[in-house]
Design an enzyme around this catalytic site. Structure first.
Site, PDB file in Angstrom:
ATOM      1  N   ASP A 158      28.013 -11.170 -30.475  1.00  0.00           N
ATOM      2  CA  ASP A 158      28.470 -10.659 -29.088  1.00  0.00           C
ATOM      3  C   ASP A 158      28.401 -12.248 -28.248  1.00  0.00           C
ATOM      4  O   ASP A 158      27.981 -13.060 -28.692  1.00  0.00           O
ATOM      5  CB  ASP A 158      27.557  -9.822 -28.426  1.00  0.00           C
ATOM      6  CG  ASP A 158      26.059 -10.255 -28.500  1.00  0.00           C
ATOM      7  OD1 ASP A 158      25.668 -10.754 -29.371  1.00  0.00           O
ATOM      8  OD2 ASP A 158      25.299  -9.591 -27.725  1.00  0.00           O
TER       9      ASP A 158
ATOM     10  N   ASP B 135      19.970 -10.079 -35.748  1.00  0.00           N
ATOM     11  CA  ASP B 135      20.413 -10.503 -34.697  1.00  0.00           C
ATOM     12  C   ASP B 135      21.595 -11.567 -35.312  1.00  0.00           C
ATOM     13  O   ASP B 135      21.631 -11.937 -36.434  1.00  0.00           O
ATOM     14  CB  ASP B 135      19.473 -11.279 -33.629  1.00  0.00           C
ATOM     15  CG  ASP B 135      20.155 -11.455 -32.275  1.00  0.00           C
ATOM     16  OD1 ASP B 135      21.418 -11.026 -32.157  1.00  0.00           O
ATOM     17  OD2 ASP B 135      19.723 -11.875 -31.291  1.00  0.00           O
TER      18      ASP B 135
ATOM     19  N   CYS C  21     -11.292 -10.731 -32.647  1.00  0.00           N
ATOM     20  CA  CYS C  21     -11.744 -11.078 -31.356  1.00  0.00           C
ATOM     21  C   CYS C  21     -13.216 -10.517 -31.712  1.00  0.00           C
ATOM     22  O   CYS C  21     -14.294 -10.975 -30.876  1.00  0.00           O
ATOM     23  CB  CYS C  21     -11.434 -10.514 -30.319  1.00  0.00           C
ATOM     24  SG  CYS C  21      -9.563 -10.880 -29.845  1.00  0.00           S
TER      25      CYS C  21
ATOM     26  N   CYS D 156     -10.415  -6.289 -31.567  1.00  0.00           N
ATOM     27  CA  CYS D 156      -9.728  -6.391 -32.730  1.00  0.00           C
ATOM     28  C   CYS D 156     -10.502  -7.097 -33.970  1.00  0.00           C
ATOM     29  O   CYS D 156     -11.236  -8.112 -33.385  1.00  0.00           O
ATOM     30  CB  CYS D 156      -8.145  -6.938 -32.284  1.00  0.00           C
ATOM     31  SG  CYS D 156      -7.984  -8.553 -32.297  1.00  0.00           S
TER      32      CYS D 156
ATOM     33  N   CYS E  19     -11.575  -7.849 -26.132  1.00  0.00           N
ATOM     34  CA  CYS E  19     -10.690  -7.151 -26.939  1.00  0.00           C
ATOM     35  C   CYS E  19     -11.649  -6.939 -28.235  1.00  0.00           C
ATOM     36  O   CYS E  19     -12.612  -7.688 -28.569  1.00  0.00           O
ATOM     37  CB  CYS E  19      -9.619  -7.800 -27.471  1.00  0.00           C
ATOM     38  SG  CYS E  19      -8.725  -7.126 -28.929  1.00  0.00           S
TER      39      CYS E  19
HETATM   40 ZN   LIG Z   1      -8.307  -9.309 -30.268  1.00  0.00          ZN
END
Ligand SMILES: [Zn+2]
Length: 542
Positions: free
Chosen positions: A122, A87, A279, A276, A274
């Protein structure tokens, strides 16, 4: 270098974008990397999540690393061999009013550091600005965009042409047309922070659609500052191919835990919803007791897991033709999202034009929100614009659609036709037009029933009132248009079927054609067939 679309659903698409550092698959989420503070290194993102593209801010890189980045290149600075988008500092203009660089300098700097995807400087429109100021930002951005070709020296970088205009939709459309006429490879839409912070997703829908409808469709569209995974499905459905998010790390810094449905403060969690790697081996208490910097990293990782798995879910939904179903699920994460999805009604014809006509899987219809989906709108448009009943068909016979559906798949219409032939002769059969009626499609002529999705949908019954009303209106609309000389309707349930019969009765009276309605509790019985045949005979005499 180019962009190739492989699969579509709604305005969403799975595509391949070639860059000088490799090909990436879209839609793609680019995590925002702050070179001065990386809670998770880009290389680790690549290893853990298969992340193939990140975005960083060339203006901040220039301010902090200046010549070093120019000498070593941005890929070495971030230690990331894959695609790096930059950016240009437009966001800093919004924050501070100005930046210490100019459009030419930041173009050349992005070439020097070797960005794969680069953005001109921009002028962001911002939020709650006068139309006059918005127009200035649009015109000034176009002027800078036109200057790019004289300034740039490399040909291997994909340049992004940002669309401005903010919530002034006519200006967004104008900006998109002008930017689209310039030789950019990618376009971008700045989503003002207030739109995101205040969950004004319906405004976002208007902005994206105004841009999308006026940009060349073969160029990918990037959405700046897309934020939270619970809105990814919406923006993909609107046709955003790339988007960036710093939220995974900003949220982690303030102990906010992302889920696909929203954000929860860590302190309010008793369980981690969760599985993952972060977790699955910890409790909220474990995380809370960690030193701040460690917790921030762990939460960033979890947030990224949530973001990347939502992206995979969305792509799978596109392949299966179930992006709408997924969008409906996500729409119920927050009232503002639901409002935004309802707002899509305004663009339903545009969605029809750009969505696939057939799909691999049948359609699930849950309720009135699904009335906006392109398959439903398309059926109505087809009947009104392209359909006419078979030649000689003068009497419409409406049978309940559910009679013909599995597990009650039947040939009841054939039983009826046979009796008519036996009693009234061959000609009477030809004058009949047997159609099915049901929710949500209204009328389904038997002869087009195999057209997708008319025999491949499942609907939750009984229908909600709005869906019922929609279907009744479609039936009325159909009869008004098709110039039948009489209508017979059979209904078995007392709710929807009765409403259809009443509506037909009233309509036929006003059209001055005969109507007969028959209620049954046991399907097409012999007695009912007899009654229908005698009604037909009386129509003939009349
Ligand atoms: Zn997680």
């Amino acid at each position: 270098m180019g962009f190739e679309v492989k699969e579509r659903d709604l305005l969403g698409r799975i595509g391949r974008l070639e860059t000088k550092s490799g090909t990436i698959e879209t839609p793609i989420l680019l995590p925002v990397i702050n070179p001065a503070k990386m809670t998770v290194e880009p290389k680790e993102m690549m290893e853990r999540f298969g992340c193939k593209a990140v975005i960083t801010n060339a203006y901040i890189v220039k301010k902090n690393l200046g010549d070093e980045a120019a000498e070593r290149g941005i890929h070495s600075i971030l230690d990331f061999p894959m695609v790096i988008m930059t950016d240009s500092g437009a966001y800093q203009i919004l924050l501070y009013g100005r930046v210490e660089t100019d459009p030419e300098e930041i173009i050349l700097y992005q070439e020097e550091i070797g960005s794969d995807i680069a953005t001109i400087l921009d002028v962001p429109t911002g939020w709650r600005v006068t139309e006059e100021h918005a127009r200035y930002t649009v015109e000034e951005t176009i002027r800078r965009a036109e200057a790019l070709k004289e300034i740039k020296r490399r040909e291997d970088i994909l340049w992004v042409g940002p669309v401005q205009g903010g919530q002034h939709l006519e200006l967004v459309a104008y900006s998109a047309r002008r930017m689209g006429s310039l030789p950019f490879q990618i376009h971008a839409l700045g989503s003002p922070t207030p739109v995101m912070e205040r969950y004004l997703f319906d405004v976002l829908v208007d902005m994206v659609m105004a841009a999308k409808g006026n940009l060349p469709p073969d160029r990918p569209l990037h959405l700046f500052g897309a934020g939270h995974p619970f809105m990814f499905a919406l923006i993909v459905a609107l046709g955003c191919d790339l988007f960036d998010s710093a939220a995974y790390s900003l949220y982690a810094r303030s102990d906010r835990y992302m889920t696909e449905r929203g954000t929860i403060r860590l302190a309010k969690l008793d369980y981690l919803p969760c599985s993952c790697p972060v977790c699955s081996k910890r409790s909220p208490k474990d995380l809370s007791e960690m030193p701040k910097s460690e917790r921030e990293r762990e939460l960033s990782l979890h947030n990224l897991y949530v973001c990347f798995s939502e992206m995979r879910r969305i792509k799978q939904a596109i392949l299966e033709g179930r992006l709408w179903e997924h969008l409906e699920v996500r729409a119920h994460s927050h009232p503002s999202l639901l409002q935004a999805v309802r707002h899509l009604k305004r663009y339903s014809e545009h969605l029809v034009r750009h969505s696939p006509v057939t799909k691999r899987s049948g359609l699930f219809f849950y309720g009135d929100l699904s009335l906006i989906r392109p398959e439903v709108v398309r059926h109505r448009m087809r009947l009104l614009e392209r359909y006419s009943p078979p030649e000689g068909a003068r009497i419409l016979v409406l049978l309940p659609e559910f009679w013909m559906n599995p597990p009650r798949r039947s040939r009841r219409h054939e039983v009826l036709a046979r009796s008519v032939r036996e009693e009234l002769g061959e000609e009477a059969v030809w004058s009949l037009h047997i159609c099915l009626y049901g929710v949500p499609f209204g009328v389904i002529p038997l002869e087009i029933r195999e057209v997708y999705p008319l025999s491949q949908y499942e609907v939750a019954l009984p229908p909600d009132l709005e869906t019922e009303t929609y279907a009744v209106e479609r039936i009325v609309e159909y009869i008004e248009r098709m110039k039948y000389e009489g209508v017979i309707a059979v209904w078995e349930d007392c709710g929807f079927g009765r409403r259809v019969a009443e509506a037909c009765n009233g309509l036929c009276a006003s059209l001055g054609i005969p109507f007969k309605g028959f209620q049954t509790t046991r399907g097409l019985t012999k007695g009912l067939v007899k009654s229908v045949v005698s009604a037909l005979a009386s129509f003939k005499k009349g």
